[in-house]
Design a protein around this motif. Structure first.
Motif, PDB file in Angstrom:
ATOM      1  N   VAL A  22      39.675  38.324  32.010  1.00 23.72           N
ATOM      2  CA  VAL A  22      39.049  38.442  33.621  1.00 23.72           C
ATOM      3  C   VAL A  22      38.998  36.975  34.115  1.00 23.72           C
ATOM      4  O   VAL A  22      38.911  37.185  35.470  1.00 23.72           O
ATOM      5  CB  VAL A  22      37.303  38.435  33.086  1.00 23.72           C
ATOM      6  CG1 VAL A  22      36.299  38.461  34.078  1.00 23.72           C
ATOM      7  CG2 VAL A  22      37.353  40.218  32.419  1.00 23.72           C
ATOM      8  N   GLU A  23      38.927  36.025  33.526  1.00 24.96           N
ATOM      9  CA  GLU A  23      39.211  34.821  34.323  1.00 24.96           C
ATOM     10  C   GLU A  23      40.509  34.733  35.124  1.00 24.96           C
ATOM     11  O   GLU A  23      40.561  34.248  36.097  1.00 24.96           O
ATOM     12  CB  GLU A  23      39.151  33.362  33.163  1.00 24.96           C
ATOM     13  CG  GLU A  23      37.724  33.459  32.895  1.00 24.96           C
ATOM     14  CD  GLU A  23      37.727  32.105  31.858  1.00 24.96           C
ATOM     15  OE1 GLU A  23      38.501  31.169  31.735  1.00 24.96           O
ATOM     16  OE2 GLU A  23      36.557  32.027  31.058  1.00 24.96           O
ATOM     17  N   GLU A  33      37.791  37.870  27.943  1.00 27.49           N
ATOM     18  CA  GLU A  33      37.209  36.586  28.617  1.00 27.49           C
ATOM     19  C   GLU A  33      38.361  36.210  29.529  1.00 27.49           C
ATOM     20  O   GLU A  33      38.169  35.879  30.840  1.00 27.49           O
ATOM     21  CB  GLU A  33      36.501  35.661  27.891  1.00 27.49           C
ATOM     22  CG  GLU A  33      35.243  36.275  26.822  1.00 27.49           C
ATOM     23  CD  GLU A  33      34.038  36.686  27.825  1.00 27.49           C
ATOM     24  OE1 GLU A  33      33.799  35.965  28.780  1.00 27.49           O
ATOM     25  OE2 GLU A  33      33.454  37.431  27.306  1.00 27.49           O
ATOM     26  N   SER A  34      39.378  35.709  28.760  1.00 28.93           N
ATOM     27  CA  SER A  34      40.638  35.187  29.578  1.00 28.93           C
ATOM     28  C   SER A  34      41.199  35.943  30.487  1.00 28.93           C
ATOM     29  O   SER A  34      41.581  35.506  31.585  1.00 28.93           O
ATOM     30  CB  SER A  34      41.537  34.578  28.489  1.00 28.93           C
ATOM     31  OG  SER A  34      42.235  35.624  27.752  1.00 28.93           O
ATOM     32  N   GLU A  44      40.626  38.685  23.883  1.00 27.98           N
ATOM     33  CA  GLU A  44      41.359  38.319  25.212  1.00 27.98           C
ATOM     34  C   GLU A  44      40.354  38.582  26.487  1.00 27.98           C
ATOM     35  O   GLU A  44      41.156  38.375  27.356  1.00 27.98           O
ATOM     36  CB  GLU A  44      42.601  38.812  25.012  1.00 27.98           C
ATOM     37  CG  GLU A  44      43.571  38.079  23.952  1.00 27.98           C
ATOM     38  CD  GLU A  44      45.003  38.704  23.803  1.00 27.98           C
ATOM     39  OE1 GLU A  44      45.352  39.022  25.045  1.00 27.98           O
ATOM     40  OE2 GLU A  44      45.436  38.861  22.481  1.00 27.98           O
ATOM     41  N   THR A  97      43.313  45.492  26.784  1.00 21.28           N
ATOM     42  CA  THR A  97      43.631  44.289  26.130  1.00 21.28           C
ATOM     43  C   THR A  97      44.049  44.343  24.842  1.00 21.28           C
ATOM     44  O   THR A  97      43.582  45.504  24.087  1.00 21.28           O
ATOM     45  CB  THR A  97      42.247  43.488  26.488  1.00 21.28           C
ATOM     46  OG1 THR A  97      42.413  42.183  26.002  1.00 21.28           O
ATOM     47  CG2 THR A  97      41.228  44.112  25.924  1.00 21.28           C
ATOM     48  N   SER A 100      30.895  41.323  23.388  1.00 20.15           N
ATOM     49  CA  SER A 100      31.628  40.710  24.339  1.00 20.15           C
ATOM     50  C   SER A 100      30.581  41.129  25.742  1.00 20.15           C
ATOM     51  O   SER A 100      29.833  41.947  25.798  1.00 20.15           O
ATOM     52  CB  SER A 100      32.764  41.557  24.857  1.00 20.15           C
ATOM     53  OG  SER A 100      33.486  41.109  25.964  1.00 20.15           O
ATOM     54  N   ALA A 101      30.674  40.253  26.696  1.00 19.43           N
ATOM     55  CA  ALA A 101      30.059  40.237  28.021  1.00 19.43           C
ATOM     56  C   ALA A 101      30.350  41.226  28.726  1.00 19.43           C
ATOM     57  O   ALA A 101      29.630  41.857  29.586  1.00 19.43           O
ATOM     58  CB  ALA A 101      30.016  38.830  28.674  1.00 19.43           C
ATOM     59  N   TYR A 102      31.429  42.051  28.387  1.00 18.75           N
ATOM     60  CA  TYR A 102      32.261  42.981  29.208  1.00 18.75           C
ATOM     61  C   TYR A 102      32.277  44.206  28.301  1.00 18.75           C
ATOM     62  O   TYR A 102      32.439  44.204  27.092  1.00 18.75           O
ATOM     63  CB  TYR A 102      33.862  42.624  29.641  1.00 18.75           C
ATOM     64  CG  TYR A 102      33.362  41.404  30.602  1.00 18.75           C
ATOM     65  CD1 TYR A 102      33.290  41.569  31.890  1.00 18.75           C
ATOM     66  CD2 TYR A 102      33.798  40.168  30.117  1.00 18.75           C
ATOM     67  CE1 TYR A 102      32.967  40.432  32.790  1.00 18.75           C
ATOM     68  CE2 TYR A 102      33.834  39.099  30.749  1.00 18.75           C
ATOM     69  CZ  TYR A 102      33.267  39.146  32.318  1.00 18.75           C
ATOM     70  OH  TYR A 102      33.349  38.081  33.073  1.00 18.75           O
TER      71      TYR A 102
END
Length: 184
Positions: free
Chosen positions: A54-55, A51-52, A49, A44, A89-91
């Motif tokens: 992953v979505e 989160e977007s 970026e 990334t 980040s959650a990731y």
């Protein structure tokens, strides 16, 4: 050469040195009846970026549905090209700053990812990246898969698709997993 370029050159040297050692060892793949855990590596531009990304791609939901496994058994690791805007980040993610001078990773999330015995490890980056290559190489995953445009010496299954088309890549991946009778 700036410090960043020096670190990248060092990472490539460590990678090549470890690759020579690993290529001299016999293959270790053990045929699995079913894939139960997956690791996914991707890149990334910035941490913002993730989160977007992953979505947009729904990595966990997609593979959980296709392979009939629980989404908790799918782990994601992102490489962020930007080291300026690091944030929580959650990731799990890493930057080139998380690589020590001896070629070892300094961030615990990366070490845990490398030591996780995944049944399948996927490198979703279609361009050469020495940091992702180091993670792929050091991982103890059973089956390593990636694009043909990357260094295929560290891959067990090489998928040749045009560009970075993840949908075509996934279709080809599942086709070969069916042929190899790995997840049917």
């Amino acid at each position: 050469m700036n410090l960043s370029g020096l670190k990248k050159k060092f990472a490539k040297n460590v990678y090549e040195k470890q690759l020579k050692i690993n290529l001299s060892k016999p293959l270790k793949y053990k045929k699995k009846e079913k894939i139960k855990s997956i690791g996914i590596l991707t890149i990334t531009p910035t941490v913002f970026e993730i989160e977007s990304l992953v979505e947009k791609h729904n990595y966990k939901e997609y593979f959980a549905e296709k392979l009939c496994i629980h989404a908790d058994n799918i782990k994601l690791l992102f490489f962020s090209e930007s080291e300026k805007h690091t944030q929580e980040s959650a990731y799990a993610y890493f930057t080139k700053n998380n690589l020590g001078w001896k070629g070892n990773f300094t961030k615990q999330e990366i070490i845990e990812f490398i030591e996780e015995p995944f049944d399948l490890l996927i490198n979703y980056n279609a361009k050469e990246n020495c940091y992702l290559n180091l993670v792929m190489q050091q991982s103890i995953a059973d089956l390593k898969v990636g694009f043909a445009s990357t260094d295929n010496r560290i891959l067990d299954l090489i998928i040749n698709v045009e560009g970075q088309n993840k949908q075509t890549f996934n279709e080809e991946l599942f086709k070969y997993l069916r042929i190899l009778k790995i997840y049917i």
